[in-house]
Design a protein around this motif. Structure first.
Motif, PDB file in Angstrom:
ATOM      1  N   LEU A  10       6.851  63.340 -84.559  1.00 44.71           N
ATOM      2  CA  LEU A  10       6.029  64.174 -85.431  1.00 44.71           C
ATOM      3  C   LEU A  10       5.461  65.359 -84.667  1.00 44.71           C
ATOM      4  N   ASP A  11       4.978  65.118 -83.464  1.00 41.52           N
ATOM      5  CA  ASP A  11       4.401  66.209 -82.669  1.00 41.52           C
ATOM      6  C   ASP A  11       5.465  67.214 -82.272  1.00 41.52           C
ATOM      7  N   HIS A  12       6.650  66.751 -81.947  1.00 38.06           N
ATOM      8  CA  HIS A  12       7.710  67.658 -81.528  1.00 38.06           C
ATOM      9  C   HIS A  12       8.235  68.475 -82.700  1.00 38.06           C
ATOM     10  N   VAL A  13       8.310  67.859 -83.865  1.00 40.66           N
ATOM     11  CA  VAL A  13       8.686  68.618 -85.064  1.00 40.66           C
ATOM     12  C   VAL A  13       7.611  69.653 -85.371  1.00 40.66           C
ATOM     13  N   ARG A  14       6.360  69.273 -85.210  1.00 40.43           N
ATOM     14  CA  ARG A  14       5.264  70.219 -85.441  1.00 40.43           C
ATOM     15  C   ARG A  14       5.395  71.442 -84.541  1.00 40.43           C
ATOM     16  N   PHE A  54       8.014  72.812 -83.267  1.00 37.31           N
ATOM     17  CA  PHE A  54       9.149  73.676 -83.578  1.00 37.31           C
ATOM     18  C   PHE A  54       9.139  74.220 -85.006  1.00 37.31           C
ATOM     19  N   PHE A  55       8.400  73.587 -85.924  1.00 41.58           N
ATOM     20  CA  PHE A  55       8.506  73.982 -87.320  1.00 41.58           C
ATOM     21  C   PHE A  55       7.199  74.412 -87.979  1.00 41.58           C
ATOM     22  N   LEU A  56       6.053  74.106 -87.414  1.00 41.99           N
ATOM     23  CA  LEU A  56       4.791  74.491 -88.042  1.00 41.99           C
ATOM     24  C   LEU A  56       4.521  75.971 -87.818  1.00 41.99           C
ATOM     25  N   ILE A  57       4.158  76.679 -88.855  1.00 41.26           N
ATOM     26  CA  ILE A  57       3.958  78.117 -88.787  1.00 41.26           C
ATOM     27  C   ILE A  57       2.871  78.510 -87.802  1.00 41.26           C
ATOM     28  N   THR A  58       1.867  77.655 -87.625  1.00 37.48           N
ATOM     29  CA  THR A  58       0.747  77.978 -86.741  1.00 37.48           C
ATOM     30  C   THR A  58       0.805  77.252 -85.394  1.00 37.48           C
ATOM     31  N   ALA A  59       1.980  76.692 -85.069  1.00 46.21           N
ATOM     32  CA  ALA A  59       2.075  75.867 -83.858  1.00 46.21           C
ATOM     33  C   ALA A  59       1.687  76.629 -82.595  1.00 46.21           C
ATOM     34  N   PHE A  60       2.004  77.924 -82.538  1.00 45.06           N
ATOM     35  CA  PHE A  60       1.717  78.702 -81.334  1.00 45.06           C
ATOM     36  C   PHE A  60       0.501  79.599 -81.478  1.00 45.06           C
ATOM     37  N   THR A  61      -0.148  79.547 -82.623  1.00 42.27           N
ATOM     38  CA  THR A  61      -1.281  80.451 -82.848  1.00 42.27           C
ATOM     39  C   THR A  61      -2.584  79.732 -83.142  1.00 42.27           C
ATOM     40  N   GLN A  62      -2.550  78.413 -83.308  1.00 46.21           N
ATOM     41  CA  GLN A  62      -3.759  77.659 -83.633  1.00 46.21           C
ATOM     42  C   GLN A  62      -3.812  76.363 -82.856  1.00 46.21           C
ATOM     43  N   ASN A  63      -4.969  76.066 -82.301  1.00 46.96           N
ATOM     44  CA  ASN A  63      -5.180  74.797 -81.613  1.00 46.96           C
ATOM     45  C   ASN A  63      -5.465  73.726 -82.660  1.00 46.96           C
ATOM     46  N   PHE A  94      -5.463  65.258 -87.358  1.00 43.09           N
ATOM     47  CA  PHE A  94      -4.876  63.918 -87.292  1.00 43.09           C
ATOM     48  C   PHE A  94      -3.417  63.984 -86.858  1.00 43.09           C
ATOM     49  N   THR A  95      -2.681  64.987 -87.350  1.00 39.96           N
ATOM     50  CA  THR A  95      -1.267  65.122 -87.014  1.00 39.96           C
ATOM     51  C   THR A  95      -1.064  65.234 -85.511  1.00 39.96           C
ATOM     52  N   ARG A  96      -1.937  65.980 -84.864  1.00 36.22           N
ATOM     53  CA  ARG A  96      -1.836  66.109 -83.405  1.00 36.22           C
ATOM     54  C   ARG A  96      -2.494  64.923 -82.701  1.00 36.22           C
ATOM     55  N   TRP A  97      -3.650  64.486 -83.198  1.00 33.83           N
ATOM     56  CA  TRP A  97      -4.420  63.450 -82.515  1.00 33.83           C
ATOM     57  C   TRP A  97      -3.680  62.127 -82.454  1.00 33.83           C
ATOM     58  N   ILE A  98      -3.005  61.743 -83.521  1.00 34.32           N
ATOM     59  CA  ILE A  98      -2.332  60.450 -83.550  1.00 34.32           C
ATOM     60  C   ILE A  98      -1.214  60.387 -82.514  1.00 34.32           C
ATOM     61  N   THR A  99      -0.640  61.547 -82.178  1.00 36.64           N
ATOM     62  CA  THR A  99       0.435  61.559 -81.185  1.00 36.64           C
ATOM     63  C   THR A  99      -0.092  61.443 -79.765  1.00 36.64           C
ATOM     64  N   HIS A 100      -1.415  61.508 -79.595  1.00 34.31           N
ATOM     65  CA  HIS A 100      -1.998  61.268 -78.276  1.00 34.31           C
ATOM     66  C   HIS A 100      -1.679  59.868 -77.777  1.00 34.31           C
ATOM     67  N   TYR A 101      -1.389  58.959 -78.682  1.00 30.07           N
ATOM     68  CA  TYR A 101      -1.144  57.573 -78.297  1.00 30.07           C
ATOM     69  C   TYR A 101       0.220  57.373 -77.649  1.00 30.07           C
ATOM     70  N   CYS A 102       1.079  58.362 -77.745  1.00 28.78           N
ATOM     71  CA  CYS A 102       2.458  58.169 -77.298  1.00 28.78           C
ATOM     72  C   CYS A 102       2.596  58.082 -75.782  1.00 28.78           C
ATOM     73  N   ALA A 103       2.154  59.111 -75.068  1.00 29.63           N
ATOM     74  CA  ALA A 103       2.340  59.133 -73.609  1.00 29.63           C
ATOM     75  C   ALA A 103       1.654  57.955 -72.914  1.00 29.63           C
ATOM     76  N   PRO A 104       0.391  57.644 -73.227  1.00 26.64           N
ATOM     77  CA  PRO A 104      -0.224  56.479 -72.579  1.00 26.64           C
ATOM     78  C   PRO A 104       0.523  55.179 -72.873  1.00 26.64           C
ATOM     79  N   SER A 105       1.017  55.055 -74.102  1.00 25.81           N
ATOM     80  CA  SER A 105       1.763  53.846 -74.456  1.00 25.81           C
ATOM     81  C   SER A 105       3.049  53.749 -73.660  1.00 25.81           C
ATOM     82  N   PHE A 106       3.755  54.883 -73.521  1.00 26.82           N
ATOM     83  CA  PHE A 106       4.967  54.892 -72.716  1.00 26.82           C
ATOM     84  C   PHE A 106       4.681  54.426 -71.299  1.00 26.82           C
ATOM     85  N   MET A 107       3.620  54.983 -70.711  1.00 25.87           N
ATOM     86  CA  MET A 107       3.299  54.641 -69.328  1.00 25.87           C
ATOM     87  C   MET A 107       2.924  53.164 -69.195  1.00 25.87           C
ATOM     88  N   LEU A 108       2.100  52.673 -70.097  1.00 24.15           N
ATOM     89  CA  LEU A 108       1.662  51.286 -70.048  1.00 24.15           C
ATOM     90  C   LEU A 108       2.842  50.331 -70.230  1.00 24.15           C
TER      91      LEU A 108
END
Length: 399
Positions: free
Chosen positions: A30-34, A36-45, A58-72
């Motif tokens: 979801l984060d990677h699609v965001r 490449f495809f979200l109109i404001t991906a490079f202009t809005q935090n 939420f769309t960005r925040w929920i993907t915060h769980y990915c990297a820590p989960s991978f590492m764990l």
């Protein structure tokens, strides 16, 4: 992407690990699609509480769980992969796999992300961090027990935010070393006519993987399953509670303090907007805590949902490479079909080729594209998972 798919002698699979890993891989897309495809991906935090919306946050925040989960989970898998090896063999195994993954990051993933044959930018992203963490973990495994590795990991997680208070001369050798190992938040270093972009630091993430390695003892065959579930649940609840307490204290644990906003819901967003680059103590507690709870609840769960998720979770490296490739190719085709010229799509100023800054769609379309991409990869992942199970060629251990 976990070490489990790189081992030459697979151990019996832990269903809960495949289930959770599959879930976070789907969320990761979801984060990677965001991007490449979200109109404001490079202009809005998307996580700026003053300017974002609840759904975008939420769309960005929920993907915060990915990297820590991978590492764990990679740490747990590393322990399981080494359960039939000596400490020396396990150490060499992790170090070799770590260097292999870093090589993939610098060569293949840099190209997949940028589509730039000149390699103007060398991207040190999540695979770089994963590979370096394997190397660090491998070094510790050579000299210390699993319990000691766990302790060292926890020390890194709990203590690395001390460097938030240390100021050194910008761009000095010490500054660069601290950035790469502890404090980087998107640093760019010109080297030999190219730019090395460091997005992920090493040691805070290594702390998560090393902690996972120590937790791997819970999955020993002679370890009581009921006791394992209780320990995982208690550890997860404790981490979550500590996050809440420390975040309310608004002191140590994250360089970005939460603040009262003009609207109460924005204040809530500010509270949960913790730092991923580098992963702060509070970021790690907020993400790893719920993952441990989920591991407890799914320890012996088997149903249609867990079977669906495990299809992706069993082939993480394959999924990671293919889904990024598919997203960027689809983005490139869409850019050209929506009226952009080849010159615009490959402008030298673009960080990612075929991704103009003003290209994109609204968030609803991003979710539809995300769902379509994830579903389109179900049968390829299922086929590859079956192929790996039925074939034992040496090269499969690297893919």
């Amino acid at each position: 992407m976990s070490v489990s798919l790189l081992q030459s002698e697979p151990t019996s699979r832990i269903k809960s690990i495949d289930t959770i890993r599959g879930a976070i891989m789907i969320i990761m897309a979801l984060d990677h699609v965001r991007e490449f495809f979200l109109i404001t991906a490079f202009t809005q935090n998307p996580v700026d509480p003053q300017t974002t919306t609840p759904i975008l946050f939420f769309t960005r925040w929920i993907t915060h769980y990915c990297a820590p989960s991978f590492m764990l989970l990679s740490g747990i898998s590393a322990y399981l992969a080494g359960s039939k090896r000596s400490a020396t063999e396990t150490s060499l195994f992790l170090i070799k796999r770590g260097f292999w993954i870093v090589l993939i990051e610098v060569t293949l993933m840099t190209f997949i992300l940028s589509f730039d044959i000149s390699y103007k930018f060398i991207l040190l992203n999540v695979l770089w961090a994963l590979g370096c963490c394997m190397i660090v973990t491998g070094i510790f495994v050579r000299f210390f027990s699993a319990k000691a590795v766990l302790v060292f990991g926890l020390v890194l997680i709990l203590g690395h935010n001390v460097f938030d208070f240390i100021k050194v001369t910008p761009n000095s050798v010490l500054d660069i070393i601290l950035n790469i190992f502890f404090t980087a938040a998107g640093k760019f270093y010109p080297v030999g006519g190219r730019t090395i972009a460091v997005f992920y630091v090493i040691l805070p993430w290594a702390g998560v993987m090393m902690s996972g390695y120590g937790l791997g003892k819970l999955y020993d065959k002679d370890f009581d399953a009921g006791k394992r579930k209780k320990i995982l649940l208690l550890a997860g609840l404790s981490a979550t509670l500590i996050f809440i307490v420390l975040r309310f204290a608004n002191g140590y644990g994250d360089p970005a303090l939460w603040t009262t906003q003009k609207e109460s819901w924005r204040t809530v967003l500010s509270f949960f907007n913790v730092s991923k680059y580098p992963p702060s103590l509070l970021f790690t507690l907020m993400t790893v805590g719920p993952v441990l709870i989920l591991l407890s609840f799914t320890d012996s769960t088997s149903n249609r949902l867990t079977k669906f998720l495990s299809v992706y979770g069993k082939v993480p490296f394959f999924y990671f490479i293919v889904h990024f490739s598919l997203i960027h190719v689809l983005s490139a085709i869409t850019v050209l079909l929506t009226g952009y010229t080849w010159k615009q799509a490959t402008d030298p100023e673009l960080f990612f080729k075929f991704r103009p800054f003003d290209f994109g769609f609204e968030l609803g379309w991003v979710y539809l594209i995300w769902i379509a991409i994830v579903l389109s990869l179900y049968f390829p992942c299922k086929w590859y998972g079956k192929y790996k199970t039925e074939h034992k060629a040496w090269w499969l251990s690297y893919l």
